[in-house]
Design a protein around this motif. Structure first.
Motif, PDB file in Angstrom:
ATOM      1  N   TYR A 195      11.212   5.980  -7.253  1.00  0.00           N
ATOM      2  CA  TYR A 195      12.241   4.962  -7.472  1.00  0.00           C
ATOM      3  C   TYR A 195      11.712   3.574  -7.085  1.00  0.00           C
ATOM      4  O   TYR A 195      11.931   2.599  -7.793  1.00  0.00           O
ATOM      5  CB  TYR A 195      13.508   5.298  -6.688  1.00  0.00           C
ATOM      6  N   ILE A 196      11.017   3.495  -5.956  1.00  0.00           N
ATOM      7  CA  ILE A 196      10.440   2.214  -5.516  1.00  0.00           C
ATOM      8  C   ILE A 196       9.479   1.688  -6.574  1.00  0.00           C
ATOM      9  O   ILE A 196       9.486   0.495  -6.898  1.00  0.00           O
ATOM     10  CB  ILE A 196       9.709   2.352  -4.155  1.00  0.00           C
ATOM     11  N   TYR A 197       8.655   2.558  -7.132  1.00  0.00           N
ATOM     12  CA  TYR A 197       7.696   2.152  -8.165  1.00  0.00           C
ATOM     13  C   TYR A 197       8.370   1.894  -9.516  1.00  0.00           C
ATOM     14  O   TYR A 197       7.734   1.396 -10.437  1.00  0.00           O
ATOM     15  CB  TYR A 197       6.612   3.214  -8.343  1.00  0.00           C
ATOM     16  N   GLY A 198       9.643   2.264  -9.649  1.00  0.00           N
ATOM     17  CA  GLY A 198      10.342   2.053 -10.914  1.00  0.00           C
ATOM     18  C   GLY A 198      10.071   3.128 -11.943  1.00  0.00           C
ATOM     19  O   GLY A 198      10.285   2.930 -13.135  1.00  0.00           O
ATOM     20  N   LEU A 199       9.614   4.292 -11.488  1.00  0.00           N
ATOM     21  CA  LEU A 199       9.298   5.386 -12.404  1.00  0.00           C
ATOM     22  C   LEU A 199      10.520   6.238 -12.740  1.00  0.00           C
ATOM     23  O   LEU A 199      10.471   7.046 -13.658  1.00  0.00           O
ATOM     24  CB  LEU A 199       8.199   6.270 -11.799  1.00  0.00           C
ATOM     25  N   THR A 200      11.588   6.070 -11.966  1.00  0.00           N
ATOM     26  CA  THR A 200      12.837   6.778 -12.223  1.00  0.00           C
ATOM     27  C   THR A 200      14.001   5.844 -11.930  1.00  0.00           C
ATOM     28  O   THR A 200      13.854   4.900 -11.149  1.00  0.00           O
ATOM     29  CB  THR A 200      12.964   8.055 -11.367  1.00  0.00           C
ATOM     30  N   THR A 201      15.120   6.116 -12.549  1.00  0.00           N
ATOM     31  CA  THR A 201      16.316   5.318 -12.295  1.00  0.00           C
ATOM     32  C   THR A 201      17.253   6.011 -11.311  1.00  0.00           C
ATOM     33  O   THR A 201      18.306   5.485 -10.986  1.00  0.00           O
ATOM     34  CB  THR A 201      17.078   5.043 -13.608  1.00  0.00           C
ATOM     35  N   LEU A 202      16.857   7.196 -10.857  1.00  0.00           N
ATOM     36  CA  LEU A 202      17.678   7.958  -9.916  1.00  0.00           C
ATOM     37  C   LEU A 202      17.321   7.574  -8.495  1.00  0.00           C
ATOM     38  O   LEU A 202      16.243   7.903  -8.005  1.00  0.00           O
ATOM     39  CB  LEU A 202      17.471   9.459 -10.117  1.00  0.00           C
ATOM     40  N   ARG A 203      18.223   6.858  -7.823  1.00  0.00           N
ATOM     41  CA  ARG A 203      17.953   6.389  -6.474  1.00  0.00           C
ATOM     42  C   ARG A 203      17.998   7.504  -5.440  1.00  0.00           C
ATOM     43  O   ARG A 203      17.165   7.581  -4.556  1.00  0.00           O
ATOM     44  CB  ARG A 203      18.939   5.299  -6.079  1.00  0.00           C
ATOM     45  N   ASP A 204      19.011   8.355  -5.528  1.00  0.00           N
ATOM     46  CA  ASP A 204      19.208   9.363  -4.492  1.00  0.00           C
ATOM     47  C   ASP A 204      18.091  10.391  -4.498  1.00  0.00           C
ATOM     48  O   ASP A 204      17.844  11.038  -5.500  1.00  0.00           O
ATOM     49  CB  ASP A 204      20.553  10.073  -4.665  1.00  0.00           C
ATOM     50  N   SER A 205      17.448  10.522  -3.329  1.00  0.00           N
ATOM     51  CA  SER A 205      16.404  11.528  -3.195  1.00  0.00           C
ATOM     52  C   SER A 205      17.017  12.899  -2.974  1.00  0.00           C
ATOM     53  O   SER A 205      16.471  13.902  -3.343  1.00  0.00           O
ATOM     54  CB  SER A 205      15.458  11.179  -2.052  1.00  0.00           C
ATOM     55  N   SER A 206      18.143  12.904  -2.338  1.00  0.00           N
ATOM     56  CA  SER A 206      18.898  14.127  -2.086  1.00  0.00           C
ATOM     57  C   SER A 206      20.245  13.694  -1.523  1.00  0.00           C
ATOM     58  O   SER A 206      20.492  12.523  -1.302  1.00  0.00           O
ATOM     59  CB  SER A 206      18.172  15.022  -1.083  1.00  0.00           C
ATOM     60  N   THR A 207      21.056  14.642  -1.261  1.00  0.00           N
ATOM     61  CA  THR A 207      22.335  14.309  -0.658  1.00  0.00           C
ATOM     62  C   THR A 207      22.094  13.937   0.795  1.00  0.00           C
ATOM     63  O   THR A 207      21.535  14.705   1.555  1.00  0.00           O
ATOM     64  CB  THR A 207      23.299  15.511  -0.745  1.00  0.00           C
ATOM     65  N   SER A 208      22.492  12.733   1.149  1.00  0.00           N
ATOM     66  CA  SER A 208      22.278  12.242   2.507  1.00  0.00           C
ATOM     67  C   SER A 208      23.609  12.138   3.238  1.00  0.00           C
ATOM     68  O   SER A 208      24.584  11.636   2.680  1.00  0.00           O
ATOM     69  CB  SER A 208      21.604  10.872   2.471  1.00  0.00           C
ATOM     70  N   ASP A 250       0.850  -1.186   0.000  1.00  0.00           N
ATOM     71  CA  ASP A 250       0.000   0.000   0.000  1.00  0.00           C
ATOM     72  C   ASP A 250       0.891   1.243   0.000  1.00  0.00           C
ATOM     73  O   ASP A 250       2.114   1.155   0.151  1.00  0.00           O
ATOM     74  CB  ASP A 250      -0.964  -0.009   1.190  1.00  0.00           C
ATOM     75  N   ALA A 251       0.284   2.382  -0.191  1.00  0.00           N
ATOM     76  CA  ALA A 251       1.040   3.636  -0.321  1.00  0.00           C
ATOM     77  C   ALA A 251       1.883   3.920   0.919  1.00  0.00           C
ATOM     78  O   ALA A 251       3.037   4.356   0.802  1.00  0.00           O
ATOM     79  CB  ALA A 251       0.090   4.796  -0.594  1.00  0.00           C
ATOM     80  N   ASN A 252       1.346   3.663   2.106  1.00  0.00           N
ATOM     81  CA  ASN A 252       2.086   3.908   3.338  1.00  0.00           C
ATOM     82  C   ASN A 252       3.339   3.038   3.398  1.00  0.00           C
ATOM     83  O   ASN A 252       4.408   3.501   3.802  1.00  0.00           O
ATOM     84  CB  ASN A 252       1.194   3.650   4.557  1.00  0.00           C
ATOM     85  N   THR A 253       3.230   1.799   2.975  1.00  0.00           N
ATOM     86  CA  THR A 253       4.387   0.902   2.978  1.00  0.00           C
ATOM     87  C   THR A 253       5.433   1.359   1.966  1.00  0.00           C
ATOM     88  O   THR A 253       6.634   1.303   2.238  1.00  0.00           O
ATOM     89  CB  THR A 253       3.946  -0.546   2.705  1.00  0.00           C
ATOM     90  N   VAL A 254       4.996   1.828   0.815  1.00  0.00           N
ATOM     91  CA  VAL A 254       5.947   2.335  -0.194  1.00  0.00           C
ATOM     92  C   VAL A 254       6.694   3.544   0.374  1.00  0.00           C
ATOM     93  O   VAL A 254       7.909   3.669   0.188  1.00  0.00           O
ATOM     94  CB  VAL A 254       5.235   2.681  -1.516  1.00  0.00           C
ATOM     95  N   ILE A 255       6.018   4.403   1.089  1.00  0.00           N
ATOM     96  CA  ILE A 255       6.655   5.562   1.721  1.00  0.00           C
ATOM     97  C   ILE A 255       7.684   5.092   2.743  1.00  0.00           C
ATOM     98  O   ILE A 255       8.808   5.613   2.798  1.00  0.00           O
ATOM     99  CB  ILE A 255       5.606   6.493   2.358  1.00  0.00           C
ATOM    100  N   ARG A 256       7.323   4.093   3.550  1.00  0.00           N
ATOM    101  CA  ARG A 256       8.256   3.553   4.545  1.00  0.00           C
ATOM    102  C   ARG A 256       9.473   2.916   3.876  1.00  0.00           C
ATOM    103  O   ARG A 256      10.598   3.065   4.345  1.00  0.00           O
ATOM    104  CB  ARG A 256       7.542   2.557   5.450  1.00  0.00           C
ATOM    105  N   LEU A 257       9.245   2.200   2.775  1.00  0.00           N
ATOM    106  CA  LEU A 257      10.354   1.588   2.038  1.00  0.00           C
ATOM    107  C   LEU A 257      11.284   2.661   1.476  1.00  0.00           C
ATOM    108  O   LEU A 257      12.511   2.551   1.569  1.00  0.00           O
ATOM    109  CB  LEU A 257       9.826   0.707   0.911  1.00  0.00           C
ATOM    110  N   ALA A 258      10.696   3.705   0.906  1.00  0.00           N
ATOM    111  CA  ALA A 258      11.497   4.793   0.349  1.00  0.00           C
ATOM    112  C   ALA A 258      12.322   5.466   1.445  1.00  0.00           C
ATOM    113  O   ALA A 258      13.507   5.751   1.256  1.00  0.00           O
ATOM    114  CB  ALA A 258      10.604   5.800  -0.359  1.00  0.00           C
ATOM    115  N   SER A 259      11.715   5.699   2.588  1.00  0.00           N
ATOM    116  CA  SER A 259      12.428   6.310   3.707  1.00  0.00           C
ATOM    117  C   SER A 259      13.553   5.404   4.188  1.00  0.00           C
ATOM    118  O   SER A 259      14.672   5.859   4.435  1.00  0.00           O
ATOM    119  CB  SER A 259      11.451   6.594   4.846  1.00  0.00           C
ATOM    120  N   TYR A 260      13.263   4.127   4.309  1.00  0.00           N
ATOM    121  CA  TYR A 260      14.251   3.154   4.776  1.00  0.00           C
ATOM    122  C   TYR A 260      15.491   3.155   3.879  1.00  0.00           C
ATOM    123  O   TYR A 260      16.618   3.140   4.364  1.00  0.00           O
ATOM    124  CB  TYR A 260      13.629   1.756   4.808  1.00  0.00           C
ATOM    125  N   PHE A 261      15.269   3.156   2.581  1.00  0.00           N
ATOM    126  CA  PHE A 261      16.368   3.089   1.627  1.00  0.00           C
ATOM    127  C   PHE A 261      16.857   4.472   1.183  1.00  0.00           C
ATOM    128  O   PHE A 261      17.682   4.578   0.281  1.00  0.00           O
ATOM    129  CB  PHE A 261      15.968   2.263   0.394  1.00  0.00           C
TER     130      PHE A 261
END
Length: 113
Positions: A60-73, A43-54
């Motif tokens: 990126y989780i949905y495969g809509l972009t090939t750019l993994r980095d959301s920002s400089t971490s 579900d959407a909440n789980t996708v958000i948690r997965l994105a945050s975790y990684f």
């Protein structure tokens, strides 16, 4: 690319097992395996948690972009893992987790050769 492929790639890149990810996110290993094998969709909440975790985006989780980095971490994979463990634990256990970290940190500082 599908969610399962993205998850397999992320797990491999970060050296995390499905079991560890399931424990860190507090979801069953069967459920996570269903996502990885594309037998079920998170579900959407789980996708958000997965994105945050990684430390990536939901796109990126949905495969809509090939750019993994959301920002400089400032965090590497191990540091993100520790943060996610902390976030998943019960509130009453968090002070113990922090105090344990401080103890280990102080032990190394005070170690004499």
């Amino acid at each position: 690319m599908d969610i399962g492929s993205q998850l397999r790639s992320l797990l491999e890149q970060d050296g995390i097992t499905q079991k560890q990810l399931a424990e860190d996110l507090n979801i069953s290993t069967t459920t996570l395996n269903g996502y990885v094998k594309n037998r079920r969709q998170p579900d959407a909440n789980t996708v958000i948690r997965l994105a945050s975790y990684f430390n990536t985006t939901t796109d990126y989780i949905y495969g809509l972009t090939t750019l993994r980095d959301s920002s400089t971490s400032p965090y590497n994979a191990d540091e993100r893992h520790l943060v996610n463990i902390y976030r998943a634990m019960p509130e009453d256990k968090k002070p113990l987790y922090i105090e344990t970290g401080r103890t280990f940190s102080n032990f190394e500082k005070n170690k004499k050769f």
